[in-house]
Enzyme design. Structure first.
Site, PDB file in Angstrom:
ATOM      1  N   TYR A   1      45.165  43.279  64.732  1.00 14.96           N
ATOM      2  CA  TYR A   1      44.908  42.448  65.910  1.00 14.96           C
ATOM      3  C   TYR A   1      45.383  41.019  65.667  1.00 14.96           C
ATOM      4  O   TYR A   1      46.105  40.434  66.479  1.00 14.96           O
ATOM      5  CB  TYR A   1      43.408  42.461  66.229  1.00 14.96           C
TER       6      TYR A   1
ATOM      7  N   LYS B   1      48.477  38.966  67.536  1.00 19.52           N
ATOM      8  CA  LYS B   1      48.312  37.665  68.184  1.00 19.52           C
ATOM      9  C   LYS B   1      49.289  36.641  67.599  1.00 19.52           C
ATOM     10  O   LYS B   1      49.886  35.841  68.334  1.00 19.52           O
ATOM     11  CB  LYS B   1      46.871  37.166  68.023  1.00 19.52           C
TER      12      LYS B   1
ATOM     13  N   ASN C   1      34.873  33.277  68.635  1.00 21.82           N
ATOM     14  CA  ASN C   1      34.262  34.395  69.355  1.00 21.82           C
ATOM     15  C   ASN C   1      33.723  33.887  70.685  1.00 21.82           C
ATOM     16  O   ASN C   1      32.809  33.056  70.706  1.00 21.82           O
ATOM     17  CB  ASN C   1      33.132  35.006  68.526  1.00 21.82           C
TER      18      ASN C   1
ATOM     19  N   PHE D   1      24.735  45.362  70.270  1.00 22.68           N
ATOM     20  CA  PHE D   1      23.327  45.366  69.856  1.00 22.68           C
ATOM     21  C   PHE D   1      22.413  45.753  71.018  1.00 22.68           C
ATOM     22  O   PHE D   1      21.455  46.521  70.854  1.00 22.68           O
ATOM     23  CB  PHE D   1      22.925  43.999  69.311  1.00 22.68           C
TER      24      PHE D   1
ATOM     25  N   THR E   1      25.552  39.202  56.531  1.00 28.95           N
ATOM     26  CA  THR E   1      25.781  37.796  56.170  1.00 28.95           C
ATOM     27  C   THR E   1      27.077  37.249  56.762  1.00 28.95           C
ATOM     28  O   THR E   1      27.406  36.082  56.535  1.00 28.95           O
ATOM     29  CB  THR E   1      25.822  37.622  54.634  1.00 28.95           C
ATOM     30  N   GLN E   2      27.813  38.086  57.499  1.00 33.36           N
ATOM     31  CA  GLN E   2      29.017  37.579  58.160  1.00 33.36           C
ATOM     32  C   GLN E   2      28.611  36.381  59.031  1.00 33.36           C
ATOM     33  O   GLN E   2      27.672  36.471  59.810  1.00 33.36           O
ATOM     34  CB  GLN E   2      29.655  38.665  59.037  1.00 33.36           C
TER      35      GLN E   2
END
Length: 317
Positions: A145, A149, A174, A188, A206-207
Site C-alpha cells: 500500500y 502511494k 490515520n 473494534f 503497543t502500536q
C-alpha cells in the site's frame, strides 16, 4: 471553481464534497462505489451544481470524460485497505497506481490547473525520525500500500513538471470520523457487537499512531490548497496529522467505554515485533509544523478525535 472529486462518495471524499458544495463550487464526483456509498452524497443529487458519474477509473474513457471542463481535481479514489497488499498486491496496483496514471494521462490533455492528491504516512515506512517531516529520506515503504502511494506521488510529480500543471500532495496520518467504514475503531465496534465479552486486538497493543478527525483533515486540505495557489511551486508536499499519538490498547479502552462494556482483551501477539500484520507501521507520528506555518491548526487531539469518532460511529453503524 469547478472541481472533480475522484472517490467522492467515499469517507474523506464525501466530506470534501460537502465542503466544496457549501462553498458554492460546481462539483463532479467520479466513483465506482466499491468503497463509497450514495448515502454519503445523496443530499446533493438534486443540486444543479452537482454531478455524479459512476465509473471505474481503470477505464481510460471514463476518466477522460470526467476531467472535461474542470479546473481542479481532488484525487481521493483508492483502495483504503493497507492489509490487502499482502494477499492481493495487484489490487493495490490497479486501484492506486494504474488509476492515477490514467488520471494523469487525461489531465495532460485537458485544461486542469491543479491536482490535489491524498497520499499516506505509509510512504515513510519505519521512519527513524519521529515526528517525521516531509523532507525525511530515504522513503522506504514497508507495505505494498505504501509503495503504491509513493509510486503515485512520483508519477504525479513527473507529470506535473512535464505537462505544466500544479500538484499538491497530502501525506495523511490515520483519518477517522463519521462515514468511515474500515479501520481499527470500526473493527473494534463490530467485534464487540458480535462478542461483548472479549475483544481480539491484532498485534501486542503497543502500536502507537497519530489520528486526525476528518473535519480537521478537510479543513486542512482547503486551507493549505488556498495557500498553495498563492505560491509558485509546481509540486509541494504536506503532512496532515496530529501533535500526539495513541496506542491500539488505549483505543480499545475508549471504544469499550463508549459501548458501556468491559471485555477481556485478547492480543494476537502479531508479527515482526508486535505489529498487527506484515507491513503495519508500528510507530507513526508526522511532523505537522509545515502545515501550521500556513495558519492551519487541528481542533482535536488524537484522543479527542477517537472519542468523537466512537460516538459518531455508534450512532450510524
Amino acid at each position: 471553481m469547478k472541481a472533480l472529486v475522484t472517490g467522492g462518495a467515499g469517507f474523506i471524499g464525501s466530506h470534501l464534497v460537502d465542503r466544496l458544495m457549501e462553498k458554492g463550487n460546481e462539483v463532479r464526483v467520479l466513483d465506482d462505489l466499491s468503497a463509497g456509498s450514495m448515502d454519503n452524497i445523496k443530499r446533493w443529487l438534486d443540486n444543479e451544481r452537482f454531478e455524479f458519474i459512476r465509473g471505474d477509473m481503470r477505464d481510460v474513457g471514463v476518466v477522460k470524460d470526467a476531467v472535461e471542463g474542470v479546473d481542479v481535481v481532488f484525487h481521493l479514489a483508492a483502495n483504503p485497505e493497507v492489509r490487502i497488499g499482502s494477499q492481493s498486491p495487484e489490487i493495490l496496483y490497479e486501484t492506486n497506481v494504474l488509476i492515477t496514471y490514467n488520471l494523469l494521462e487525461a489531465i495532460k490533455d485537458s485544461n486542469v490547473e491543479y491536482l490535489v492528491f491524498t497520499s499516506s504516512s505509509t510512504v515513510y515506512g519505519d521512519a527513524s525520525v519521529i515526528p517525521t517531516p516531509e523532507n525525511y529520506a530515504p522513503l522506504e515503504p514497508i507495505s505494498v500500500y505504501g509503495g503504491a502511494k509513493l509510486a503515485a506521488e512520483a508519477l504525479i510529480s513527473g507529470y506535473a513538471h512535464t505537462f505544466r500543471f500544479r500538484a499538491l500532495i497530502f501525506r495523511l496520518a490515520n483519518i477517522i470520523g463519521e462515514r468511515s467504514n474500515h479501520g481499527v475503531i470500526y473493527d473494534f465496534i463490530n467485534k464487540l457487537r458480535k462478542n461483548p465479552d472479549e475483544l481480539e486486538i491484532l498485534g501486542d497493543g503497543t502500536q502507537r499512531k497519530s489520528y486526525l478527525h476528518v473535519s480537521d483533515t478537510v479543513e486542512g486540505m482547503f486551507h493549505i490548497f488556498e495557500h498553495f495557489k498563492g505560491e509558485d511551486k509546481t509540486v509541494d508536499f504536506y503532512n496532515l496529522g496530529n501533535d500526539d499519538w495513541i496506542t491500539v490498547k488505549e483505543i480499545a479502552e475508549i471504544v469499550s467505554e463508549g459501548m458501556g462494556l468491559k471485555p477481556r482483551f485478547r492480543f494476537t501477539g502479531g508479527v515482526d515485533g508486535g505489529r498487527g500484520w506484515r507491513g503495519d507501521v508500528k510507530l507513526m507520528r508526522l511532523s505537522i509544523e509545515k502545515a501550521k506555518t500556513t495558519g492551519w491548526k487541528q481542533e482535536m487531539s488524537s484522543y479527542e478525535a477517537v472519542r468523537r469518532t466512537v460516538r459518531e460511529l455508534l450512532e450510524t453503524m
